[in-house]
Design a protein around this motif. Sequence first.
Motif, mmCIF file in Angstrom:
data_model
loop_
_atom_site.group_PDB
_atom_site.id
_atom_site.type_symbol
_atom_site.label_atom_id
_atom_site.label_comp_id
_atom_site.label_asym_id
_atom_site.label_seq_id
_atom_site.Cartn_x
_atom_site.Cartn_y
_atom_site.Cartn_z
ATOM 1 N N VAL A 192 -2.301 -17.426 0.784
ATOM 2 C CA VAL A 192 -2.255 -18.443 -0.262
ATOM 3 C C VAL A 192 -2.503 -17.845 -1.640
ATOM 4 C CG1 VAL A 192 -3.513 -20.440 -1.179
ATOM 5 C CG2 VAL A 192 -2.760 -20.427 1.188
ATOM 6 N N HIS A 193 -3.526 -16.985 -1.776
ATOM 7 C CA HIS A 193 -3.933 -16.545 -3.115
ATOM 8 C C HIS A 193 -3.759 -15.046 -3.286
ATOM 9 C CE1 HIS A 193 -5.786 -17.037 -6.977
ATOM 10 N NE2 HIS A 193 -6.221 -18.245 -6.684
ATOM 11 N N GLY A 194 -3.012 -14.670 -4.316
ATOM 12 C CA GLY A 194 -2.823 -13.258 -4.632
ATOM 13 C C GLY A 194 -3.449 -12.840 -5.948
ATOM 14 N N GLY A 195 -4.149 -13.768 -6.612
ATOM 15 C CA GLY A 195 -4.781 -13.409 -7.880
ATOM 16 C C GLY A 195 -3.805 -13.407 -9.043
ATOM 17 N N PRO A 196 -4.255 -12.942 -10.208
ATOM 18 C CA PRO A 196 -3.446 -13.059 -11.424
ATOM 19 C C PRO A 196 -2.320 -12.055 -11.571
ATOM 20 C CG PRO A 196 -5.542 -12.015 -11.924
ATOM 21 C CD PRO A 196 -5.615 -12.435 -10.486
ATOM 22 N N ASP A 197 -2.315 -10.986 -10.793
ATOM 23 C CA ASP A 197 -1.367 -9.900 -11.044
ATOM 24 C C ASP A 197 -0.258 -9.773 -10.013
ATOM 25 O OD1 ASP A 197 -2.817 -9.080 -13.345
ATOM 26 O OD2 ASP A 197 -4.276 -8.084 -12.033
ATOM 27 N N ILE A 198 -0.480 -10.208 -8.794
ATOM 28 C CA ILE A 198 0.526 -10.029 -7.741
ATOM 29 C C ILE A 198 1.640 -11.046 -7.941
ATOM 30 C CG2 ILE A 198 0.980 -10.226 -5.280
ATOM 31 C CD1 ILE A 198 -1.771 -9.068 -4.748
ATOM 32 N N ASP A 199 2.860 -10.540 -8.143
ATOM 33 C CA ASP A 199 3.991 -11.405 -8.461
ATOM 34 C C ASP A 199 5.098 -11.336 -7.412
ATOM 35 O OD1 ASP A 199 4.905 -8.885 -8.928
ATOM 36 O OD2 ASP A 199 5.526 -9.235 -11.009
ATOM 37 N N GLY A 200 4.779 -10.803 -6.237
ATOM 38 C CA GLY A 200 5.765 -10.717 -5.166
ATOM 39 C C GLY A 200 5.094 -10.269 -3.891
ATOM 40 N N PRO A 201 5.836 -10.159 -2.786
ATOM 41 C CA PRO A 201 5.254 -9.730 -1.510
ATOM 42 C C PRO A 201 4.765 -8.294 -1.573
ATOM 43 C CG PRO A 201 7.638 -9.860 -1.357
ATOM 44 C CD PRO A 201 7.281 -10.437 -2.679
ATOM 45 N N ARG A 202 3.800 -7.963 -0.707
ATOM 46 C CA ARG A 202 3.230 -6.629 -0.659
ATOM 47 C C ARG A 202 3.011 -6.206 0.782
ATOM 48 N NH1 ARG A 202 4.412 -7.160 -5.218
ATOM 49 N NH2 ARG A 202 3.215 -6.774 -7.117
ATOM 50 N N VAL A 203 3.174 -4.908 1.054
ATOM 51 C CA VAL A 203 2.732 -4.346 2.324
ATOM 52 C C VAL A 203 1.214 -4.275 2.296
ATOM 53 C CG1 VAL A 203 2.736 -2.289 3.789
ATOM 54 C CG2 VAL A 203 4.862 -3.061 2.720
ATOM 55 N N LEU A 204 0.579 -4.744 3.360
ATOM 56 C CA LEU A 204 -0.877 -4.816 3.384
ATOM 57 C C LEU A 204 -1.494 -3.451 3.661
ATOM 58 C CD1 LEU A 204 -1.108 -8.184 5.276
ATOM 59 C CD2 LEU A 204 -2.171 -7.733 3.057
ATOM 60 N N THR A 205 -2.491 -3.122 2.863
ATOM 61 C CA THR A 205 -3.298 -1.924 3.039
ATOM 62 C C THR A 205 -4.757 -2.360 3.145
ATOM 63 O OG1 THR A 205 -3.665 -1.656 0.665
ATOM 64 C CG2 THR A 205 -1.687 -0.609 1.598
ATOM 65 N N PRO A 206 -5.657 -1.512 3.639
ATOM 66 C CA PRO A 206 -7.076 -1.902 3.689
ATOM 67 C C PRO A 206 -7.609 -2.313 2.317
ATOM 68 C CG PRO A 206 -6.721 0.027 5.047
ATOM 69 C CD PRO A 206 -5.421 -0.217 4.330
ATOM 70 N N ALA A 207 -7.211 -1.608 1.264
ATOM 71 C CA ALA A 207 -7.687 -1.955 -0.080
ATOM 72 C C ALA A 207 -7.185 -3.331 -0.502
ATOM 73 C CB ALA A 207 -7.236 -0.891 -1.074
ATOM 74 N N LEU A 208 -5.927 -3.641 -0.177
ATOM 75 C CA LEU A 208 -5.386 -4.940 -0.558
ATOM 76 C C LEU A 208 -6.049 -6.059 0.240
ATOM 77 C CD1 LEU A 208 -3.450 -6.649 -2.195
ATOM 78 C CD2 LEU A 208 -1.659 -6.148 -0.515
ATOM 79 N N VAL A 209 -6.301 -5.836 1.521
ATOM 80 C CA VAL A 209 -6.983 -6.852 2.325
ATOM 81 C C VAL A 209 -8.366 -7.143 1.742
ATOM 82 C CG1 VAL A 209 -7.959 -7.384 4.594
ATOM 83 C CG2 VAL A 209 -5.701 -6.336 4.424
ATOM 84 N N ALA A 210 -9.076 -6.110 1.333
ATOM 85 C CA ALA A 210 -10.392 -6.312 0.717
ATOM 86 C C ALA A 210 -10.271 -7.093 -0.583
ATOM 87 C CB ALA A 210 -11.062 -4.955 0.466
ATOM 88 N N GLN A 211 -9.242 -6.791 -1.364
ATOM 89 C CA GLN A 211 -9.004 -7.513 -2.621
ATOM 90 C C GLN A 211 -8.732 -8.990 -2.345
ATOM 91 O OE1 GLN A 211 -5.893 -5.700 -4.983
ATOM 92 N NE2 GLN A 211 -5.439 -7.622 -6.041
ATOM 93 N N LEU A 212 -7.963 -9.266 -1.308
ATOM 94 C CA LEU A 212 -7.621 -10.653 -0.980
ATOM 95 C C LEU A 212 -8.827 -11.388 -0.406
ATOM 96 C CD1 LEU A 212 -4.109 -10.041 0.606
ATOM 97 C CD2 LEU A 212 -4.648 -10.744 -1.740
ATOM 98 N N ASP A 213 -9.676 -10.669 0.321
ATOM 99 C CA ASP A 213 -10.915 -11.263 0.832
ATOM 100 C C ASP A 213 -11.772 -11.798 -0.306
ATOM 101 O OD1 ASP A 213 -11.873 -11.810 3.364
ATOM 102 O OD2 ASP A 213 -12.244 -9.709 3.860
ATOM 103 N N ALA A 214 -11.814 -11.057 -1.407
ATOM 104 C CA ALA A 214 -12.640 -11.457 -2.546
ATOM 105 C C ALA A 214 -12.128 -12.732 -3.203
ATOM 106 C CB ALA A 214 -12.692 -10.325 -3.568
ATOM 107 N N LEU A 215 -10.863 -13.119 -2.939
ATOM 108 C CA LEU A 215 -10.296 -14.332 -3.521
ATOM 109 C C LEU A 215 -10.535 -15.564 -2.654
ATOM 110 C CD1 LEU A 215 -6.853 -12.857 -4.653
ATOM 111 C CD2 LEU A 215 -8.793 -13.424 -6.134
ATOM 112 N N ALA A 216 -11.191 -15.395 -1.492
ATOM 113 C CA ALA A 216 -11.384 -16.503 -0.560
ATOM 114 C C ALA A 216 -12.071 -17.718 -1.197
ATOM 115 C CB ALA A 216 -12.154 -16.036 0.664
ATOM 116 N N PRO A 217 -13.045 -17.556 -2.110
ATOM 117 C CA PRO A 217 -13.653 -18.750 -2.709
ATOM 118 C C PRO A 217 -12.678 -19.604 -3.515
ATOM 119 C CG PRO A 217 -15.076 -16.841 -3.026
ATOM 120 C CD PRO A 217 -13.771 -16.322 -2.503
ATOM 121 N N LEU A 218 -11.540 -19.035 -3.919
ATOM 122 C CA LEU A 218 -10.568 -19.807 -4.689
ATOM 123 C C LEU A 218 -9.655 -20.635 -3.778
ATOM 124 C CD1 LEU A 218 -9.480 -17.211 -7.405
ATOM 125 C CD2 LEU A 218 -11.457 -18.737 -7.346
#
Length: 397
Positions: A88-114
Amino acid sequence: MSLILTLNAGSSSIKFGLYAPSDEPREEARGQIDALGPEARLVIEAGGVETSEVIGPADHATGLARLIAALGPLCAARQIAAVGHRVVHGGPDIDGPRVLTPALVAQLDALAPLAPLHQPHNLAGVRAALAAFPEAVQVAAFDTAFHRGHPFVNDTFALPRRFFEAGVRRYGFHGLSYDYIAGRLRAVHPRLFEGRVIVAHLGNGASLCALEGGRSVASTMGFSALDGMPMGTRVGQLDPGVVLFLLDQGMTAGQITDLLYKESGLKGLSGISHDMRVLLASEAREAEEAIAYYSFRLAREIGGLAAALGGIDALVFTGGIGENAGPIRARAVAKLGFLGLAVDADRNAVNAATIHAGRVPILVMATDEERIIARACARALLTKGAEGENWIPCVSS
């Protein structure tokens, strides 16, 4: 032979699709774990045949495990080469699909409160798929990405500028659905695609999007998936002073979160159900009042987006309510004759593809979020050789 699996973990269901990869992925099966809770049901449609079975009590974790187990016969010994996830949430900068990496999963985890109703479940699906299909390319397609690029006035709140820079802004959601509808408009109604179109995605979650030339320029959802339309259990537009008042009255942040996300909307207004079908069938005064409020807000949001666009060239209804609830469409449009909108009662009653009786076309279109995810996976497989790179080339839907 290989396959693409798509997972769309929502607040009350887990949808999936199986596709043969190609320039336009070919669907082989689809289904869902429906009504997560005490009487969850597994529904699978393959080869034109639908099967359904009650699987009993299931939450997201057990539902995902049951779904993955059911994939064996459908795959017929073929490998899952890519798994695509709705996030659901990719934050302010992601403007398209992405291949998931451990760093990206952690970044997306931090957006869970939104997006507390969705993001944790989306990421639970990611982790389950990583464990079940460790060799597959894992791809995330984001509901917020379609709305990146809004004009500043449609992206900001009137807070001190530092909050906008810190990410407190209007994100918009349901982007996968709007992406699909924009693609269908371009294919079937190219003249309308180039114009000013308002799309109403109405389901258990609900929002509207203003498109100009197929691009999102404004959305009714904002910082979170609470804003705009009332929904099945979510409040929609709310004076923030109400939240301050509830805090002052001693409610905790957790209690207010539950109130706004799980106890409000159609469920809270009616005291009967979050399901529009149940409310439309009810003779209770409270059901009628919930329907009246929903229809009023729908008309108001259409009018507001028409102002954002400077006019309207077409209106599209999609989603479970948008595609099937003729009375809701009729009640909202009845207030919008000044925009050139009017409903043909007979066509509206049978959910026809076009239902307008005025000068502005009104369309009813089925959406397909899973296909947007599958397309992202197909592109990721084509660019798999780009070592260390998780950006996916974006092509129009």
